[in-house]
Design a protein around this motif. Structure first.
Motif, short mmCIF file in Angstrom:
data_model
loop_
_atom_site.label_atom_id
_atom_site.label_comp_id
_atom_site.label_asym_id
_atom_site.label_seq_id
_atom_site.Cartn_x
_atom_site.Cartn_y
_atom_site.Cartn_z
N TYR A 48 12.81 1.55 7.06
CA TYR A 48 11.99 1.22 8.38
C TYR A 48 12.21 1.63 9.69
O TYR A 48 11.70 1.72 10.71
CB TYR A 48 12.54 -0.09 8.63
CG TYR A 48 11.12 -1.01 10.21
CD1 TYR A 48 9.96 -1.40 9.19
CD2 TYR A 48 11.72 -1.61 10.80
CE1 TYR A 48 9.21 -2.12 10.76
CE2 TYR A 48 11.07 -1.81 11.96
CZ TYR A 48 9.87 -2.20 11.48
OH TYR A 48 8.90 -3.14 13.25
N GLU B 49 3.88 -0.80 3.93
CA GLU B 49 3.03 1.15 3.64
C GLU B 49 4.48 1.52 3.44
O GLU B 49 5.59 1.92 4.43
CB GLU B 49 2.78 1.39 4.96
CG GLU B 49 1.34 0.20 4.85
CD GLU B 49 0.77 1.28 6.51
OE1 GLU B 49 0.94 2.06 6.68
OE2 GLU B 49 -0.76 0.53 6.88
N LEU B 50 4.54 1.80 1.67
CA LEU B 50 5.16 3.06 1.73
C LEU B 50 4.53 4.21 1.83
O LEU B 50 3.80 5.07 1.41
CB LEU B 50 5.71 2.84 0.62
CG LEU B 50 6.78 2.10 0.00
CD1 LEU B 50 6.98 1.53 -1.27
CD2 LEU B 50 8.31 1.51 0.28
N ARG B 51 5.20 4.74 3.39
CA ARG B 51 4.56 6.22 3.54
C ARG B 51 4.53 7.40 3.29
O ARG B 51 4.04 8.55 3.09
CB ARG B 51 4.77 6.16 5.56
CG ARG B 51 3.86 5.12 5.98
CD ARG B 51 4.41 5.22 7.19
NE ARG B 51 3.53 4.61 8.51
CZ ARG B 51 2.98 4.30 9.58
NH1 ARG B 51 4.36 4.92 10.06
NH2 ARG B 51 2.68 3.49 10.10
N SER B 52 6.32 7.76 2.49
CA SER B 52 6.02 8.79 2.26
C SER B 52 7.66 8.73 0.62
O SER B 52 8.41 7.90 0.66
CB SER B 52 7.31 9.77 3.40
OG SER B 52 8.92 9.56 3.87
N SER C 245 10.76 4.83 9.72
CA SER C 245 9.13 4.53 10.27
C SER C 245 8.46 5.46 8.77
O SER C 245 6.96 5.24 9.08
CB SER C 245 8.29 5.22 11.35
OG SER C 245 8.65 5.06 12.22
N THR C 246 9.49 5.91 7.68
CA THR C 246 8.91 5.92 6.33
C THR C 246 8.27 4.87 5.52
O THR C 246 7.86 5.16 4.52
CB THR C 246 9.83 7.11 5.62
OG1 THR C 246 11.33 5.72 5.30
CG2 THR C 246 10.60 7.80 5.77
N LEU C 247 8.86 3.72 6.35
CA LEU C 247 8.17 2.21 5.65
C LEU C 247 7.63 1.61 7.00
O LEU C 247 8.27 1.26 8.30
CB LEU C 247 9.25 1.65 5.11
CG LEU C 247 8.97 0.18 5.00
CD1 LEU C 247 9.75 -0.09 3.22
CD2 LEU C 247 9.02 -1.07 4.97
N GLU C 248 6.17 1.14 6.85
CA GLU C 248 5.47 0.33 7.78
C GLU C 248 6.02 -0.90 7.84
O GLU C 248 5.15 -1.31 5.97
CB GLU C 248 4.93 0.70 8.46
CG GLU C 248 3.81 0.15 9.95
CD GLU C 248 5.05 0.37 11.04
OE1 GLU C 248 6.16 -0.63 11.05
OE2 GLU C 248 5.12 1.34 11.61
N ARG D 71 1.10 -1.09 -0.46
CA ARG D 71 -0.01 0.14 0.42
C ARG D 71 0.94 1.69 0.57
O ARG D 71 1.64 1.75 0.82
CB ARG D 71 -1.01 -0.14 1.37
CG ARG D 71 -1.78 -1.40 1.17
CD ARG D 71 -2.75 -1.51 0.36
NE ARG D 71 -3.93 -2.60 0.99
CZ ARG D 71 -3.40 -3.97 0.06
NH1 ARG D 71 -2.26 -4.07 -1.00
NH2 ARG D 71 -4.39 -4.57 0.19
N ARG E 198 2.60 -3.83 8.17
CA ARG E 198 1.30 -4.53 9.48
C ARG E 198 1.65 -5.53 8.99
O ARG E 198 1.50 -6.63 8.00
CB ARG E 198 -0.16 -4.20 8.79
CG ARG E 198 -0.53 -2.54 7.99
CD ARG E 198 0.19 -1.48 10.08
NE ARG E 198 0.04 0.05 9.88
CZ ARG E 198 0.06 0.62 10.94
NH1 ARG E 198 0.64 -0.14 12.00
NH2 ARG E 198 0.19 1.54 10.80
N TYR F 131 1.92 5.17 -0.41
CA TYR F 131 1.00 7.38 -0.37
C TYR F 131 0.36 7.56 -2.32
O TYR F 131 0.70 8.25 -1.72
CB TYR F 131 2.67 7.74 0.02
CG TYR F 131 3.70 8.01 -0.87
CD1 TYR F 131 3.81 8.77 -1.67
CD2 TYR F 131 5.12 7.50 -1.01
CE1 TYR F 131 4.88 9.38 -2.46
CE2 TYR F 131 6.04 7.29 -1.57
CZ TYR F 131 5.27 8.61 -2.21
OH TYR F 131 7.28 8.89 -3.66
#
Length: 427
Positions: A61, A38-41, A64-67, A21, A69, A23
């Protein structure tokens, strides 16, 4: 415009049960996946692009730019088990063209990352460089290690007598097994190289009646262990020194243990390492070497960039044959060896569970980025043992005496009943 999901599908096989998932709103992989990345940014992409592979993943990781789940170990296991055999250059080039040159701007590195090897000094494994490497990992926080390791304070793989044994039971069994393999007797002298928080020296002194000396390069370990020895009433029978093992002045030890220490020695130093230990061991004395090994001698000795930069700077692993040869080359005849690979995977499972149970306190001790690194490091290591990328071996050797005298049993006898109830000295 190419989506991040389309790029993900270039690198991850369609049968991999890990979803993405991103961004940019795109998604890939099974809709009902239990593991989701999750790629957050865009910062995560810059970490991945400037250090393709595990190091970029670790940086993303940790920050926290990659999470992830779902279960981190299960996610990494699935990704590695379904890997295509490495990142292909043409896929990397296509991804960079699709993303644009901005992605190659190197972002700030997490401050928890150790300097690159060439910044640490020109020569590996000098006394100063080894002390710095040990401090980077072991002088973190004694309370943090209590949270992760549990009451045993043993930072090496346990030996699980049954599949449903607890971590404390496994560590008690491992420490006692070391004592039994060394055939410790009252009045003997034991040297423990890389003694950690002193669990082995305390157990050997209390339950086997030996005089035990342990050495460590970690100041915090030495402080904790010295207090534990005093609390157990073992002053004069057990000692933990803040000392490089190369500077030990005593000789004539009846037994030597090295549990989880050789990983810090370095391949080029193996000859000096084992010759120095052999010189401190009396004829017919036993040495137990417990160490993580490569699954094949064809692999290089140095650890991967994640472990080198975040966990064990300058750490090195060898194939078991290399270690056996080095022992024999210096008069230490290997009489027994066994792999405990599955036991280490189980130990890491329990350490990881401890970290999750005490997550808030662990973060308060060392910060969220370092706690996340530990979560990732333990999950990655567990996968390595699962997939036989790395192993762990106990090797029992003897310094043969005149005309080959060894005083070894005709058959291994250390599976006999324990000399006393284990575990008491570990708490």
């Amino acid at each position: 415009m190419t989506t991040l999901a389309e790029l993900y599908e270039r690198f991850v096989p369609s049968d991999c049960p890990v979803a993405l998932r991103a961004y940019d709103g795109s998604a890939a992989g099974p809709r009902d996946a239990e593991s989701v990345i999750e790629l957050r940014s865009p910062l995560a992409l810059r970490y991945l692009a400037t250090a393709p592979g595990q190091l970029g993943l670790a940086r993303a990781y940790v920050t926290s730019t990659l999470e992830v789940r779902g279960d981190l170990h299960a996610t990494l296991h699935a990704l590695l088990a379904h890997a295509r055999g490495g990142l292909r250059a043409r896929d990397l080039a296509a991804a960079l063209r699709a993303l644009g040159p901005w992605v190659l701007r190197r972002p700030p590195l997490p401050p928890e990352e150790a300097p690159t090897p060439w910044r640490r000094g020109l020569v590996r494994h000098t006394r100063r460089r080894d002390a710095d490497a040990i401090a980077h990992h072991y002088d973190l926080s004694n309370r943090f290690y209590e949270l992760v390791l549990g009451p045993s304070m043993v930072y090496s793989c346990g030996v699980f007598p049954t599949a449903d044994a607890s971590l404390d039971e496994a560590q008690a069994e491992k420490v006692d097994l070391v004592c039994r393999k060394l055939d410790l007797r009252p009045g003997q002298r034991l040297l423990d190289v890389g003694a950690g928080w002193g669990s082995l020296v305390r157990h050997a002194a209390e339950h086997y009646g030996v005089r035990a000396l342990g050495v460590t390069l970690s100041r915090r370990q030495a402080e904790w262990a010295t207090a534990a020895i005093a609390a157990a009433g073992l002053d004069g029978r057990a000692e933990l020194r803040l000392l490089d093992y190369r500077d030990i002045g005593e000789t004539g030890f009846d037994a030597i243990a090295s549990v989880g220490a050789m990983e810090h020695v370095g391949t080029a130093q193996l000859d000096a390492h084992f010759s120095g230990l052999a010189a401190r061991l009396r004829p017919e004395g036993r040495m137990l070497n417990h160490t993580i090994t490569r699954s094949s001698g064809h692999h290089g000795g140095r650890m991967g960039p994640v472990i080198d930069r975040y966990v064990f700077p300058d750490g090195e692993l060898q194939g078991p044959g290399t270690v056996v040869s080095a022992l024999h080359d210096h008069g230490l005849e290997v009489r027994h060896t066994e792999s405990l690979r599955e036991h280490y995977a189980m130990t890491l499972r329990e350490w990881g569970a401890n970290l999750e149970r005490h997550w808030a306190e662990a973060v308060a001790e060392v910060g969220e980025r370092r706690a996340r690194m530990w979560r990732l490091y333990m999950a990655m290591s567990r996968v390595g043992f699962d997939l036989d990328r790395i192993e762990v071996h106990q090797m029992l050797a003897v310094r043969t005496g005149p005309r080959g005298a060894a005083r070894m049993p005709l058959r291994p006898d250390w599976e006999r009943a324990r000399a006393s109830t284990p575990g008491v000295a570990l708490r």
